[in-house]
Design a protein around this motif. Structure first.
Motif, mmCIF file in Angstrom:
data_model
loop_
_atom_site.group_PDB
_atom_site.id
_atom_site.type_symbol
_atom_site.label_atom_id
_atom_site.label_comp_id
_atom_site.label_asym_id
_atom_site.label_seq_id
_atom_site.Cartn_x
_atom_site.Cartn_y
_atom_site.Cartn_z
ATOM 1 N N THR A 3 25.699 68.427 7.898
ATOM 2 C CA THR A 3 27.117 68.358 7.590
ATOM 3 C C THR A 3 27.827 67.510 8.637
ATOM 4 N N GLU A 4 28.593 66.515 8.180
ATOM 5 C CA GLU A 4 29.331 65.644 9.085
ATOM 6 C C GLU A 4 30.833 65.796 8.878
ATOM 7 N N ILE A 5 31.562 65.864 9.990
ATOM 8 C CA ILE A 5 33.027 65.784 9.950
ATOM 9 C C ILE A 5 33.406 64.335 10.221
ATOM 10 N N LEU A 6 34.105 63.714 9.278
ATOM 11 C CA LEU A 6 34.422 62.289 9.375
ATOM 12 C C LEU A 6 35.920 62.048 9.225
ATOM 13 N N LYS A 7 36.439 61.113 9.998
ATOM 14 C CA LYS A 7 37.822 60.698 9.827
ATOM 15 C C LYS A 7 37.967 59.986 8.475
ATOM 16 N N PRO A 8 39.110 60.131 7.818
ATOM 17 C CA PRO A 8 39.264 59.561 6.466
ATOM 18 C C PRO A 8 39.571 58.074 6.475
ATOM 19 N N THR A 9 38.699 57.295 7.110
ATOM 20 C CA THR A 9 38.820 55.839 7.047
ATOM 21 C C THR A 9 38.473 55.375 5.635
ATOM 22 N N GLN A 10 38.806 54.141 5.324
ATOM 23 C CA GLN A 10 38.472 53.611 3.999
ATOM 24 C C GLN A 10 36.969 53.695 3.758
ATOM 25 N N GLU A 11 36.198 53.346 4.776
ATOM 26 C CA GLU A 11 34.741 53.394 4.642
ATOM 27 C C GLU A 11 34.257 54.805 4.344
ATOM 28 N N ASN A 12 34.803 55.784 5.039
ATOM 29 C CA ASN A 12 34.368 57.167 4.842
ATOM 30 C C ASN A 12 34.870 57.746 3.525
ATOM 31 N N LEU A 13 36.035 57.297 3.074
ATOM 32 C CA LEU A 13 36.514 57.709 1.753
ATOM 33 C C LEU A 13 35.579 57.193 0.661
ATOM 34 N N PHE A 14 35.121 55.960 0.796
ATOM 35 C CA PHE A 14 34.170 55.418 -0.179
ATOM 36 C C PHE A 14 32.843 56.186 -0.119
ATOM 37 N N LEU A 15 32.429 56.575 1.092
ATOM 38 C CA LEU A 15 31.201 57.353 1.234
ATOM 39 C C LEU A 15 31.338 58.713 0.554
ATOM 40 N N ALA A 16 32.465 59.378 0.770
ATOM 41 C CA ALA A 16 32.707 60.671 0.127
ATOM 42 C C ALA A 16 32.769 60.523 -1.387
ATOM 43 N N ALA A 17 33.373 59.429 -1.859
ATOM 44 C CA ALA A 17 33.452 59.175 -3.299
ATOM 45 C C ALA A 17 32.065 58.976 -3.897
ATOM 46 N N GLU A 18 31.204 58.269 -3.191
ATOM 47 C CA GLU A 18 29.828 58.077 -3.658
ATOM 48 C C GLU A 18 29.102 59.420 -3.776
ATOM 49 N N PHE A 155 33.840 73.614 8.663
ATOM 50 C CA PHE A 155 32.493 73.496 9.237
ATOM 51 C C PHE A 155 31.914 74.872 9.536
ATOM 52 N N GLU A 156 32.726 75.766 10.097
ATOM 53 C CA GLU A 156 32.262 77.121 10.403
ATOM 54 C C GLU A 156 31.832 77.864 9.137
ATOM 55 N N ASN A 157 32.527 77.618 8.048
ATOM 56 C CA ASN A 157 32.234 78.285 6.778
ATOM 57 C C ASN A 157 31.042 77.668 6.054
ATOM 58 N N LEU A 158 30.961 76.334 6.047
ATOM 59 C CA LEU A 158 30.084 75.653 5.097
ATOM 60 C C LEU A 158 29.066 74.720 5.743
ATOM 61 N N LYS A 159 28.823 74.881 7.029
ATOM 62 C CA LYS A 159 27.815 74.063 7.696
ATOM 63 C C LYS A 159 26.484 74.173 6.959
ATOM 64 N N GLY A 160 25.886 73.014 6.638
ATOM 65 C CA GLY A 160 24.611 72.998 5.934
ATOM 66 C C GLY A 160 24.727 73.117 4.422
ATOM 67 N N LYS A 161 25.971 73.281 3.911
ATOM 68 C CA LYS A 161 26.173 73.444 2.471
ATOM 69 C C LYS A 161 26.961 72.299 1.849
ATOM 70 N N VAL A 162 27.521 71.438 2.689
ATOM 71 C CA VAL A 162 28.306 70.294 2.215
ATOM 72 C C VAL A 162 27.973 69.103 3.107
ATOM 73 N N LYS A 163 27.878 67.925 2.511
ATOM 74 C CA LYS A 163 27.469 66.755 3.283
ATOM 75 C C LYS A 163 28.588 66.221 4.167
ATOM 76 N N ILE A 164 29.794 66.135 3.611
ATOM 77 C CA ILE A 164 30.902 65.494 4.323
ATOM 78 C C ILE A 164 32.139 66.386 4.297
ATOM 79 N N ILE A 165 32.790 66.476 5.456
ATOM 80 C CA ILE A 165 34.119 67.079 5.555
ATOM 81 C C ILE A 165 35.059 65.972 6.025
ATOM 82 N N LEU A 166 35.996 65.588 5.177
ATOM 83 C CA LEU A 166 36.995 64.595 5.563
ATOM 84 C C LEU A 166 38.056 65.281 6.419
#
Length: 205
Positions: A3-18, A155-166
């Motif tokens: 699980t990654e916490i990512l800033k909502p940059t354009q690149e990361n928004l496209f990654l989350a959309a994918e 992250f505390e709730n869903l670590k290992g259950k979701v790929k990206i946290i914006l």
């Protein structure tokens, strides 16, 4: 799963959309609380939300949209609903509407209605638009735990259950949306949030 916490940059928004288009989960901020999202019209993707949260599968998920055109593709907008959308949306309100006939039963749990959320958070809106999907979502927490107000709580709730946290920072309100049912002649307030029952009733006059 990492699980990654990512800033909502354009690149990361496209990654989350994918990730969403691939049928996986992503967590995102709204003005109320953080949501755990999936492709709203993908049955197997939606089921992953229930599994991650430990949420009973009979409880429907609301659909998050970024335009009224998306609303009209899945639900019927009544005159009362039109007033609420005009007054409060985008905003911290979930509106229960009659579903369109072509909306699959698995989206609504067999109900003839569907909950629509049009969030007033730029990260959420950009995420939905770039995903080019209607996003099914529930609060990004384990069921029966408090809804998360920041990415660290997700992250505390869903670590290992979701790929990206914006990570959009702290939520503006920190409480779940107000829910109003306008499927019948008399609107029903099912849950109060930052929009009060008085506000709803005044808008419907």
């Amino acid at each position: 799963m990492r699980t990654e916490i990512l800033k909502p940059t354009q690149e990361n928004l496209f990654l989350a959309a994918e990730i969403i288009r691939a049928g996986e989960l992503a967590a995102f901020p709204t003005e109320t609380v953080y949501g755990l999202g999936a492709d709203g019209l993908n049955f197997s993707a939606r089921q992953k939300i229930y599994a991650a949260k430990g949420r009973p599968s009979k409880k429907p998920l609301s659909l998050h949209v970024a335009s009224l055109e998306q609303v009209e593709s899945v639900a019927k907008i009544s005159p009362a609903a039109e007033k609420l959308f005009k007054k409060f949306c985008p905003g911290p309100l979930t509106i229960i509407l009659p579903k369109q006939k072509n909306l699959p039963d698995f989206v609504t749990g067999g109900l003839e209605s569907v909950g629509i959320r049009f969030p007033e958070n730029q990260v959420a809106l950009n995420f939905i638009k770039i995903s080019d999907r209607i996003i099914a979502a529930s609060s990004a927490n384990i069921s029966d735990q408090p809804p998360p107000k920041n990415a660290e709580e997700v992250f505390e709730n869903l670590k290992g259950k979701v790929k990206i946290i914006l990570d959009g920072g702290e939520c503006e309100f920190g409480i779940s949306s107000t829910v109003v049912d306008v499927t019948e002649n008399f609107p029903k307030i099912l849950r109060c949030g930052s929009i009060s029952e008085k506000d709803i009733l005044e808008a419907l006059q």
